[in-house]
Design a protein around this motif. Structure first.
Motif, PDB file in Angstrom:
ATOM      1  N   VAL A 166      19.884  42.025  20.675  1.00  0.00           N
ATOM      2  CA  VAL A 166      20.113  43.198  21.514  1.00  0.00           C
ATOM      3  C   VAL A 166      19.494  42.938  22.874  1.00  0.00           C
ATOM      4  CG1 VAL A 166      17.995  44.380  20.777  1.00  0.00           C
ATOM      5  CG2 VAL A 166      19.921  45.722  21.557  1.00  0.00           C
ATOM      6  N   GLY A 167      20.083  43.557  23.877  1.00  0.00           N
ATOM      7  CA  GLY A 167      19.537  43.420  25.219  1.00  0.00           C
ATOM      8  C   GLY A 167      18.605  44.576  25.540  1.00  0.00           C
ATOM      9  N   SER A 168      18.338  44.732  26.790  1.00  0.00           N
ATOM     10  CA  SER A 168      17.482  45.836  27.193  1.00  0.00           C
ATOM     11  C   SER A 168      17.857  46.237  28.603  1.00  0.00           C
ATOM     12  CB  SER A 168      16.016  45.405  27.127  1.00  0.00           C
ATOM     13  OG  SER A 168      15.191  46.513  27.362  1.00  0.00           O
ATOM     14  N   ASN A 169      17.600  47.503  28.911  1.00  0.00           N
ATOM     15  CA  ASN A 169      17.927  47.992  30.256  1.00  0.00           C
ATOM     16  C   ASN A 169      16.749  47.697  31.180  1.00  0.00           C
ATOM     17  OD1 ASN A 169      20.386  48.976  29.335  1.00  0.00           O
ATOM     18  ND2 ASN A 169      19.474  50.927  28.742  1.00  0.00           N
ATOM     19  N   ILE A 170      16.754  46.515  31.717  1.00  0.00           N
ATOM     20  CA  ILE A 170      15.636  46.086  32.568  1.00  0.00           C
ATOM     21  C   ILE A 170      15.851  46.624  33.976  1.00  0.00           C
ATOM     22  CG2 ILE A 170      14.364  44.074  33.419  1.00  0.00           C
ATOM     23  CD1 ILE A 170      14.315  44.320  30.416  1.00  0.00           C
ATOM     24  N   PRO A 171      14.854  47.231  34.576  1.00  0.00           N
ATOM     25  CA  PRO A 171      15.041  47.731  35.960  1.00  0.00           C
ATOM     26  C   PRO A 171      15.140  46.582  36.948  1.00  0.00           C
ATOM     27  CG  PRO A 171      12.768  48.019  35.253  1.00  0.00           C
ATOM     28  CD  PRO A 171      13.517  47.528  34.055  1.00  0.00           C
ATOM     29  N   GLU A 172      15.821  46.871  38.038  1.00  0.00           N
ATOM     30  CA  GLU A 172      15.987  45.833  39.056  1.00  0.00           C
ATOM     31  C   GLU A 172      14.657  45.476  39.701  1.00  0.00           C
ATOM     32  OE1 GLU A 172      18.633  44.051  40.192  1.00  0.00           O
ATOM     33  OE2 GLU A 172      19.675  44.815  38.426  1.00  0.00           O
ATOM     34  N   ARG A 173      13.856  46.496  39.938  1.00  0.00           N
ATOM     35  CA  ARG A 173      12.573  46.286  40.611  1.00  0.00           C
ATOM     36  C   ARG A 173      11.462  46.934  39.790  1.00  0.00           C
ATOM     37  NH1 ARG A 173      11.969  42.634  44.663  1.00  0.00           N
ATOM     38  NH2 ARG A 173      14.005  42.339  45.591  1.00  0.00           N
ATOM     39  N   THR A 174      10.324  46.299  39.792  1.00  0.00           N
ATOM     40  CA  THR A 174       9.159  46.904  39.137  1.00  0.00           C
ATOM     41  C   THR A 174       8.039  47.011  40.158  1.00  0.00           C
ATOM     42  OG1 THR A 174       8.448  44.725  38.409  1.00  0.00           O
ATOM     43  CG2 THR A 174       9.660  46.064  36.816  1.00  0.00           C
ATOM     44  N   ASN A 175       7.085  47.899  39.850  1.00  0.00           N
ATOM     45  CA  ASN A 175       5.991  48.124  40.792  1.00  0.00           C
ATOM     46  C   ASN A 175       4.657  48.151  40.032  1.00  0.00           C
ATOM     47  OD1 ASN A 175       4.310  48.825  42.845  1.00  0.00           O
ATOM     48  ND2 ASN A 175       5.594  50.504  43.605  1.00  0.00           N
ATOM     49  N   PRO A 176       4.100  46.993  39.768  1.00  0.00           N
ATOM     50  CA  PRO A 176       2.842  46.970  39.019  1.00  0.00           C
ATOM     51  C   PRO A 176       1.695  47.653  39.762  1.00  0.00           C
ATOM     52  CG  PRO A 176       3.826  44.784  39.145  1.00  0.00           C
ATOM     53  CD  PRO A 176       4.596  45.644  40.053  1.00  0.00           C
ATOM     54  N   ALA A 177       1.702  47.580  41.103  1.00  0.00           N
ATOM     55  CA  ALA A 177       0.613  48.192  41.870  1.00  0.00           C
ATOM     56  C   ALA A 177       0.582  49.704  41.643  1.00  0.00           C
ATOM     57  CB  ALA A 177       0.773  47.864  43.335  1.00  0.00           C
ATOM     58  N   GLU A 178       1.762  50.294  41.556  1.00  0.00           N
ATOM     59  CA  GLU A 178       1.830  51.743  41.315  1.00  0.00           C
ATOM     60  C   GLU A 178       1.256  52.088  39.938  1.00  0.00           C
ATOM     61  OE1 GLU A 178       5.775  53.368  41.886  1.00  0.00           O
ATOM     62  OE2 GLU A 178       5.270  54.984  40.489  1.00  0.00           O
ATOM     63  N   PHE A 179       1.580  51.256  38.985  1.00  0.00           N
ATOM     64  CA  PHE A 179       1.035  51.478  37.628  1.00  0.00           C
ATOM     65  C   PHE A 179      -0.496  51.388  37.630  1.00  0.00           C
ATOM     66  CE2 PHE A 179      -0.569  49.414  33.775  1.00  0.00           C
ATOM     67  CZ  PHE A 179      -0.261  50.390  32.832  1.00  0.00           C
ATOM     68  N   ARG A 180      -1.019  50.354  38.312  1.00  0.00           N
ATOM     69  CA  ARG A 180      -2.481  50.199  38.368  1.00  0.00           C
ATOM     70  C   ARG A 180      -3.140  51.404  39.040  1.00  0.00           C
ATOM     71  NH1 ARG A 180      -4.798  45.261  37.487  1.00  0.00           N
ATOM     72  NH2 ARG A 180      -3.406  43.507  37.140  1.00  0.00           N
ATOM     73  N   SER A 184      21.317  38.912  27.634  1.00  0.00           N
ATOM     74  CA  SER A 184      21.815  39.801  28.682  1.00  0.00           C
ATOM     75  C   SER A 184      22.996  40.572  28.106  1.00  0.00           C
ATOM     76  CB  SER A 184      22.220  38.985  29.903  1.00  0.00           C
ATOM     77  OG  SER A 184      23.295  38.155  29.574  1.00  0.00           O
ATOM     78  N   TRP A 185      23.232  41.753  28.642  1.00  0.00           N
ATOM     79  CA  TRP A 185      24.242  42.632  28.029  1.00  0.00           C
ATOM     80  C   TRP A 185      25.642  42.017  28.070  1.00  0.00           C
ATOM     81  CZ3 TRP A 185      23.401  45.691  24.439  1.00  0.00           C
ATOM     82  CH2 TRP A 185      22.224  46.424  24.364  1.00  0.00           C
ATOM     83  N   ASP A 186      25.924  41.261  29.086  1.00  0.00           N
ATOM     84  CA  ASP A 186      27.250  40.609  29.142  1.00  0.00           C
ATOM     85  C   ASP A 186      27.443  39.733  27.912  1.00  0.00           C
ATOM     86  OD1 ASP A 186      27.544  41.799  31.506  1.00  0.00           O
ATOM     87  OD2 ASP A 186      27.003  40.055  32.740  1.00  0.00           O
ATOM     88  N   VAL A 187      26.419  38.949  27.617  1.00  0.00           N
ATOM     89  CA  VAL A 187      26.520  38.025  26.485  1.00  0.00           C
ATOM     90  C   VAL A 187      26.650  38.802  25.179  1.00  0.00           C
ATOM     91  CG1 VAL A 187      25.294  36.217  25.239  1.00  0.00           C
ATOM     92  CG2 VAL A 187      25.159  36.315  27.728  1.00  0.00           C
ATOM     93  N   ILE A 188      25.849  39.855  25.029  1.00  0.00           N
ATOM     94  CA  ILE A 188      25.847  40.594  23.754  1.00  0.00           C
ATOM     95  C   ILE A 188      27.165  41.334  23.541  1.00  0.00           C
ATOM     96  CG2 ILE A 188      24.737  42.559  22.608  1.00  0.00           C
ATOM     97  CD1 ILE A 188      22.107  41.398  23.757  1.00  0.00           C
ATOM     98  N   GLU A 189      27.623  41.998  24.588  1.00  0.00           N
ATOM     99  CA  GLU A 189      28.909  42.716  24.460  1.00  0.00           C
ATOM    100  C   GLU A 189      30.027  41.732  24.103  1.00  0.00           C
ATOM    101  OE1 GLU A 189      29.502  44.762  28.109  1.00  0.00           O
ATOM    102  OE2 GLU A 189      27.692  45.965  27.878  1.00  0.00           O
ATOM    103  N   LYS A 190      29.970  40.586  24.749  1.00  0.00           N
ATOM    104  CA  LYS A 190      31.013  39.582  24.501  1.00  0.00           C
ATOM    105  C   LYS A 190      30.978  39.114  23.042  1.00  0.00           C
ATOM    106  CE  LYS A 190      32.657  35.342  26.652  1.00  0.00           C
ATOM    107  NZ  LYS A 190      32.275  34.270  27.563  1.00  0.00           N
TER     108      LYS A 190
END
Lengths: 283, 411
Positions: free
Chosen positions: B199-213, B373-379
């Motif tokens: 299974v894939g996952s909905n990975i965000p395009e951008r992450t912000n570790p500084a905001e989390f910290r 990746s979702w393309d691969v899994i759907e395929k």
């Protein structure tokens, strides 16, 4: 794109199986090292027991048993000055005691003093003897008394024999005890020798152990220092690696400014094999 | 084409396990075929009590049919029965009773599948070990695809599984290790069409570790654990190992725990429990972490591990779980441990070597993109369905006869 190519060129290939094998080798090595460390820990954790003071060990050769040399003897046993023994008499060969002597005769009843009156009385008693025997059985009285005396004699002899046997047994036990005391005194002397030797060895081992602990502590501190130096050098190595990468980038930029057309051709040639990166800021 | 996904629970509240897996698959397949979800009204996986009131609902635009659970699970009775089956000889009917006791016991769901099996082209059953899969695959075996989500545990010795794995038309595995295990249990399963998909996952395009910290006031390097904090997930061992590691190595590394807890968390300055977080915070936490720790021994596919790899983060996994171990070796994206010594050495190595973390994370990301990746899994799903379409259709199973007919009273 070109920067990514450089990053890929700088990449060191990693293999998880090899890394895990390396980790396991290190653990094995560490365990071998720790084996010595564990022994050291055991030594450090071992509670040292106070050594027995030979002066405080109470000797069995105390005055209670043998008395002070030259002093008055308080014990009841002595090997060197035994009590003089009483010579016992054989009950079957001894002379008869006073009460064991034979009884008086029946005729003694009629005896009297040796004077004239005595003789007169004896004559009268002689004439009246049949009359007396008619009215009194004096023989029976005398024999009855003799029988009682015999029984008492036999009982006395039995008690005497038992006492004699008990005294003989006690003398045997006395001899055995003396022999045992001789043996135990020898054993005590031997144990005292052994104790002195052991005390000497314990002192010796204690000294060796103290020196070993001090030596191991020194080695552990040295080991810790070396590890710290190793970590410091590893950090420096990483730092130099980063510096090297930055300098390579700078050199590459200089080259780009010199021959831009050639660099562009090379980039175009390599563009097809690259893997797109969604997070170039972290790669 | 209309496909039904059959799963024990379904809803936005469920963020892990086979249920989350099923939701992601349903949402991604919905772009290609008509998808409908058949599930129960349960939310709590321990008691399976009826929670959802509506029998028909939409979750993220996916139609969902819910069926009542006839009786909630009695955990004590279930545990006692399982212990009895594992210890003593028994017959197959005892194992079927075990399925009923395990729950969710929803005969209405099975009856619906039996009555409406002609209205769907395929049924995709999730999780082999539940009542709905065992009985649902019996009544619709000619249209059944199975996603077993199997891990190596005690109940795999039951005798009802080999015929079950021989029943579907296709099996969709999560990992190579899972396929080997199932083929080992049932030789017939090896002859059935199947593929290792996952299974894939909905990975965000951008992450912000500084905001989390900043949001959670976390400073310095940290390792992260994401998931339910449970004994069965290996968290107790993780706490023990991590505390020993911090004491032994004199490390400043912190352990950040994300997820609801059913286990007491040790009061240690290096262990921080943040509770359940939304997806943004979760991904920011993973992106900001030095390493993701995955201590679970029983995993058919760890989605959090895949998410960490998708974000280019290295994983330190429990090597006693064959799936995680195999994935680490195949991806070259993570290390694994089987005891404290290995845990400490691997974590120390990862903590101290930046380049190693970077390289392993890079390999993990490459592995994720090539396989998950979702393309691969759907395929893979669609090509498997196409393969089945080209095959000769299997005859439908006979309907389940009522008891009086099975016992001969109808004569």
């Amino acid at each position: 794109m070109d920067q990514r190519r450089q990053q890929q060129q700088r990449r060191r290939p990693v293999n998880v199986a090899e890394i895990m094998a390396q980790i396991r080798r290190r653990i094995e090595q560490k365990k071998r090292d720790l084996k010595i460390g564990t022994e050291f820990d055991d030594l450090a954790a071992m509670k040292l027991k106070p050594l027995p003071d030979p002066q405080q060990v109470k000797s069995l050769k105390t005055p209670d048993l043998y008395g002070e040399p030259g002093g008055p003897r308080t014990g009841s046993f002595s090997m060197k000055n035994p009590e003089p023994r009483v010579q016992l008499v054989d009950p079957f060969t001894r002379p008869l005691l006073e009460f064991e002597k034979p009884n008086v005769s029946v005729e003694a009843l009629f005896y009297s003093s040796r004077g004239g009156a005595g003789r007169f009385l004896m004559i009268i008693r002689k004439f009246t003897r049949p009359l007396l025997k008619l009215f009194l059985n004096l023989d029976a009285y005398v024999y009855e008394q003799a029988h009682v005396n015999q029984v008492l004699r036999n009982q006395t002899i039995t008690v005497y024999e038992r006492l004699h046997q008990q005294i003989l047994d006690l003398r045997d036990r006395d001899d055995q005890m003396l022999r045992r005391i001789d043996y135990q005194s020898e054993w005590i002397e031997w144990m005292q020798t052994l104790r002195d030797q052991t005390a000497h060895y314990v002192k010796l081992l204690h000294g060796i152990q103290t020196n070993l602990v001090a030596e191991l502590t020194t080695l552990a501190i040295e080991n810790q220092n070396l590890r710290s130096r190793l970590a410091e050098m590893t950090d420096q190595l990483d730092l130099h690696g980063k510096r090297e990468a930055i300098m390579e980038e700078q050199v590459q930029r200089i080259e780009e400014t010199r021959t831009p057309l050639a660099q562009a051709d090379e980039t175009a040639a390599l563009a097809g094999n690259d893997i797109p990166d969604a997070h170039p800021d972290r790669s | 084409m209309k496909i039904a996904l059959v799963v024990q629970r379904y809803g936005m509240e469920i963020n892990g396990g086979a249920e989350y897996h099923a939701r992601l698959i349903a949402e991604h397949l919905a772009g290609h075929v008509d998808v409908e979800v058949l599930t129960t009204c349960a939310l709590d996986y321990i008691t399976w009590k009826n929670h959802y009131q509506h029998s028909f609902d939409f979750v993220n635009k996916i139609p969902v049919r819910r069926f009542k659970v006839l009786r909630p699970r009695d955990p004590v009775a279930f545990g006692r029965w399982q212990e009895r089956l594992l210890r003593y000889p028994h017959i197959a009917e005892d194992e079927v009773k075990w399925l009923r006791l395990e729950g969710p016991w929803s005969p209405s769901l099975v009856r619906y599948i039996e009555k409406n099996r002609d209205n769907y082209d395929y049924f995709i059953f999730f999780s082999y070990r539940y009542y709905h899969t065992f009985h649902g695959m019996h009544v619709a075996s000619h249209k059944a695809l199975l996603v077993p989500t199997a891990e190596k545990d005690d109940i795999t010795v039951f005798s009802i599984w080999p015929p079950l794995f021989a029943r579907p038309r296709a099996i969709i595995f999560n990992s190579i290790e899972e396929r080997e295990m199932i083929v080992g249990l049932s030789e017939s399963a090896g002859a059935i069409p199947g593929d290792v998909v996952g299974v894939g996952s909905n990975i965000p395009e951008r992450t912000n570790p500084a905001e989390f910290r900043k949001k959670y006031d976390i400073q310095g390097p940290f390792a992260v654990y994401v998931g339910r904090i449970d004994q069965n997930k290996g968290c107790a061992e993780l706490f023990d190992f991590f505390q020993r590691y911090v004491a032994d190595v004199k490390s400043g590394l912190k352990l950040v725990l994300i997820g609801s807890s059913v286990l007491p968390i040790p009061n240690h300055p290096s262990i921080l429990h943040l509770g359940f977080l939304n997806d943004d915070d979760k991904f920011n936490a993973i992106a900001g972490a030095e390493v993701l720790l995955m201590p679970s021994q029983y995993e058919s596919l760890s989605m959090v591990t895949l998410e960490a790899w998708a974000l280019g983060k290295v994983v330190l996994a429990n090597g006693r779980c064959e799936v995680l171990r195999g994935q680490c070796l195949r991806s070259n994206g993570g290390l694994f441990y089987e005891n404290y010594d290995e845990f400490a050495e691997a974590l120390r190595m990862l903590e101290q070597r930046d380049w190693l973390r970077r390289e392993l994370g890079f390999n993990g990301r490459k592995f994720f993109r090539r396989n998950y990746s979702w393309d691969v899994i759907e395929k893979k799903y669609l090509s498997l369905i196409e393969t089945l379409e080209q095959q000769q259709p299997k005859p439908p199973a006979p309907p389940i006869r009522p008891l009086w007919k099975r016992w001969g009273f109808s004569k």
